[in-house]
Write an enzyme that holds these catalytic residues in place. Structure first.
Site, short mmCIF file in Angstrom:
data_model
loop_
_atom_site.label_atom_id
_atom_site.label_comp_id
_atom_site.label_asym_id
_atom_site.label_seq_id
_atom_site.Cartn_x
_atom_site.Cartn_y
_atom_site.Cartn_z
N ARG A 256 0.82 -1.22 0.00
CA ARG A 256 0.00 0.00 0.00
C ARG A 256 0.85 1.26 0.00
NH1 ARG A 256 -4.87 -2.39 3.74
NH2 ARG A 256 -6.14 -3.00 1.96
N GLY B 192 -14.12 -4.37 0.11
CA GLY B 192 -15.48 -3.90 0.34
C GLY B 192 -15.90 -2.85 -0.67
N LYS C 151 -20.64 -17.09 0.38
CA LYS C 151 -22.06 -16.86 0.64
C LYS C 151 -22.83 -16.15 -0.47
CE LYS C 151 -21.96 -16.63 5.64
NZ LYS C 151 -21.89 -15.68 6.76
N GLY D 18 -11.16 -9.42 -1.54
CA GLY D 18 -9.94 -9.72 -0.81
C GLY D 18 -9.41 -11.12 -1.07
P1 ADP Z 1 -13.81 -12.42 -1.78
O1 ADP Z 1 -13.02 -12.00 -0.55
O2 ADP Z 1 -12.91 -12.65 -2.96
O3 ADP Z 1 -14.95 -11.50 -2.06
P2 ADP Z 1 -15.43 -14.25 -0.25
O4 ADP Z 1 -14.94 -13.60 0.99
O5 ADP Z 1 -16.82 -14.05 -0.65
O6 ADP Z 1 -14.45 -13.86 -1.47
O7 ADP Z 1 -15.23 -15.82 -0.14
C1 ADP Z 1 -13.98 -16.42 0.06
C2 ADP Z 1 -14.10 -17.68 0.87
O8 ADP Z 1 -15.01 -18.58 0.28
C3 ADP Z 1 -12.78 -18.40 0.96
O9 ADP Z 1 -12.35 -18.39 2.29
C4 ADP Z 1 -13.10 -19.83 0.49
O10 ADP Z 1 -12.51 -20.83 1.28
C5 ADP Z 1 -14.61 -19.88 0.63
N1 ADP Z 1 -15.20 -20.90 -0.25
C6 ADP Z 1 -15.08 -21.01 -1.58
N2 ADP Z 1 -15.71 -22.10 -2.05
C7 ADP Z 1 -16.24 -22.71 -0.98
C8 ADP Z 1 -17.01 -23.92 -0.80
N3 ADP Z 1 -17.34 -24.69 -1.84
N4 ADP Z 1 -17.39 -24.23 0.47
C9 ADP Z 1 -17.05 -23.45 1.51
N5 ADP Z 1 -16.33 -22.31 1.40
C10 ADP Z 1 -15.93 -21.95 0.18
MG MG Z 2 -13.43 -12.25 1.58
#
Ligand code: ADP
Ligand code: MG
Length: 397
Positions: free
Chosen positions: A38, A377, A202, A354
């Site tokens: 950063r 975010g 989610k 992230g």
């Molecule tokens: P980002 O930070 O890129 O927006 P998220 O925070 O929404 O992504 O999700 C990331 C998390 O989702 C990771 O920790 C990963 O382990 C989890 N994940 C991905 N696929 C699955 C799955 N099939 N079951 C449970 N967790 C999952």
């Molecule tokens: Mg995340």
């Protein structure tokens, strides 16, 4: 959102320029900076201002001191690192109230091209509540304002939004300019076909993203944990995979919406399933639904092929959320494969979120992407189609 004033559009010579940076860097227990990405990212804007004879006053938050001085969250280590990187003195104004005697004195003594760093803006309780007193105090130090902190652009705080009310000009630095250009164009003015890949854990955290992107994309690919709620909505068995019961209806609605809009919506056709949430669990590849007693933790080989083919002709791709539990090697294949496809595409590729960014970094493919967003975010809210207050507050050209 695309037509914002940048540092190059404003007169900075001899002016006191207050720059909101993102110096929220990780520290170890001895307050050594463990990752200076950063700080390095902020240099182009700072160097431009120095070169053009501005008096450069930097501010940022670090961590969550919750409105009071916390020595372990002082920006002092950042001043030192910045000074080394810039090859010139950075005067650190160590005021517990941020705009105090040290800051006022340091700014009064500045010559053109000098740099002062203020203390952690979140030492002040007003900061995250956007209360005017602190905004006015910050503004009193400067003549013009530059925002280069994308990571906080989705929040209206004193140091990125409030302060703009009390200064005549607000422009963006190079970091925010790049985010607006790539994220903004990718979603609102893309070279088509436009594909979005959504994953992560989610559905509920990305409802507005799915809904907004269905208005814009030609293809929407859904993987990761959220895919199982969609599979359930299609009547498939999902074993003990991640499921958000309350969102099954929503998933159906989104599939209907995709059909009505003529958007190609793809969900996994096979999975890597495991007996438990562990890298050492028994694993199998299963087609269609998930077996009883198992959970889907990654997309399977046929899905990798399906998704790769769907991405082949894309000219713009936006990716948010990993395809599986990429933190565990046995469930990282899908995410790595998709990262590789994107790296090799002749397209604009934009990565936000992230964990997705971490996955691309881990795969060593970051430099093969067109743009890696610096704000988790903030990039998510951008993809939701929301106006980000920190960007709205920057003047139009
Ligand atoms: P980002 O930070 O890129 O927006 P998220 O925070 O929404 O992504 O999700 C990331 C998390 O989702 C990771 O920790 C990963 O382990 C989890 N994940 C991905 N696929 C699955 C799955 N099939 N079951 C449970 N967790 C999952
Ligand atoms: Mg995340």
């Amino acid at each position: 959102m695309l037509n914002k004033k940048t540092v190059e559009d404003i007169d900075v010579k001899g002016k006191r320029v207050l720059v909101r940076c993102d110096f929220n860097v990780p520290l170890d227990e001895n307050r050594n900076i463990t990752d200076d990405t950063r700080i390095v990212g902020a240099l182009p804007t700072i160097e431009y201002l120095i070169k053009n004879g501005a008096k450069v006053i930097l501010c940022s938050h670090m961590g969550k001191p919750k409105g009071e001085p916390k020595p372990e969250l002082s920006l002092a280590p950042v001043a030192k690192a910045l000074s080394e990187k810039l090859g010139k003195a950075v005067v650190f104004a160590a005021d517990d109230n941020v705009v105090g005697e040290n800051a006022k004195k340091a700014v009064a003594e500045m010559a053109d091209g000098d740099v002062v760093l203020l203390e952690n803006t979140r030492y002040r309780v007003e900061e995250t509540k956007n209360i005017d007193d602190f905004s006015k105090e910050l503004a009193s130090l400067a003549d013009v304002f530059v925002n280069d902190a994308f990571g906080t652009a989705h929040r209206a705080h004193c140091s990125n939004v409030g302060v703009t009310q009390y200064l005549p000009v607000a422009a963006c630095g190079y970091l925010i300019q790049k985010e607006i250009q790539f994220l903004g164009n990718a979603v609102n003015n893309p070279v088509r076909p436009l594909a979005a890949i959504l994953g992560g854990s989610k559905v509920s955290s990305k409802i507005s993203v799915i809904n907004n992107l269905l208005e814009k994309v030609d293809t929407l690919i859904i993987g990761g944990g959220m895919a199982y709620t969609f599979m359930k909505a299609q009547g498939l068995s999902i074993g003990k995979s991640l499921l958000e019961e309350d969102f099954i209806g929503y998933a159906s609605d989104m599939m209907k919406k995709a059909e009505e809009k003529g958007v190609k919506l793809l969900i996994p056709i096979d999975s890597v399933e495991a007996s438990e949430y562990s890298n050492d669990a028994e694993i199998k590849i299963c087609e269609g639904g998930i077996d009883d007693g198992f959970m889907g933790l990654d997309i399977g080989p046929k899905t990798i092929e399906l998704f790769s083919n769907a991405l082949k002709d894309a000219k713009t791709v936006v990716w948010n959320g990993p395809m599986g539990v990429f933190e565990m090697p046995n469930f990282a294949k899908g995410t790595n494969a998709i990262a590789k496809v994107l790296a090799e595409l002749d397209a604009t590729t934009v990565i936000g979120g992230g964990d997705s960014v971490a996955a691309v970094n881990k795969a060593g493919l970051a430099d093969k992407m067109t743009h890696i967003s610096t704000g988790g975010g903030a990039s998510l809210e951008f993809l939701e189609g929301k106006d980000l207050p920190g960007i709205v507050a920057i003047n139009d050209k």
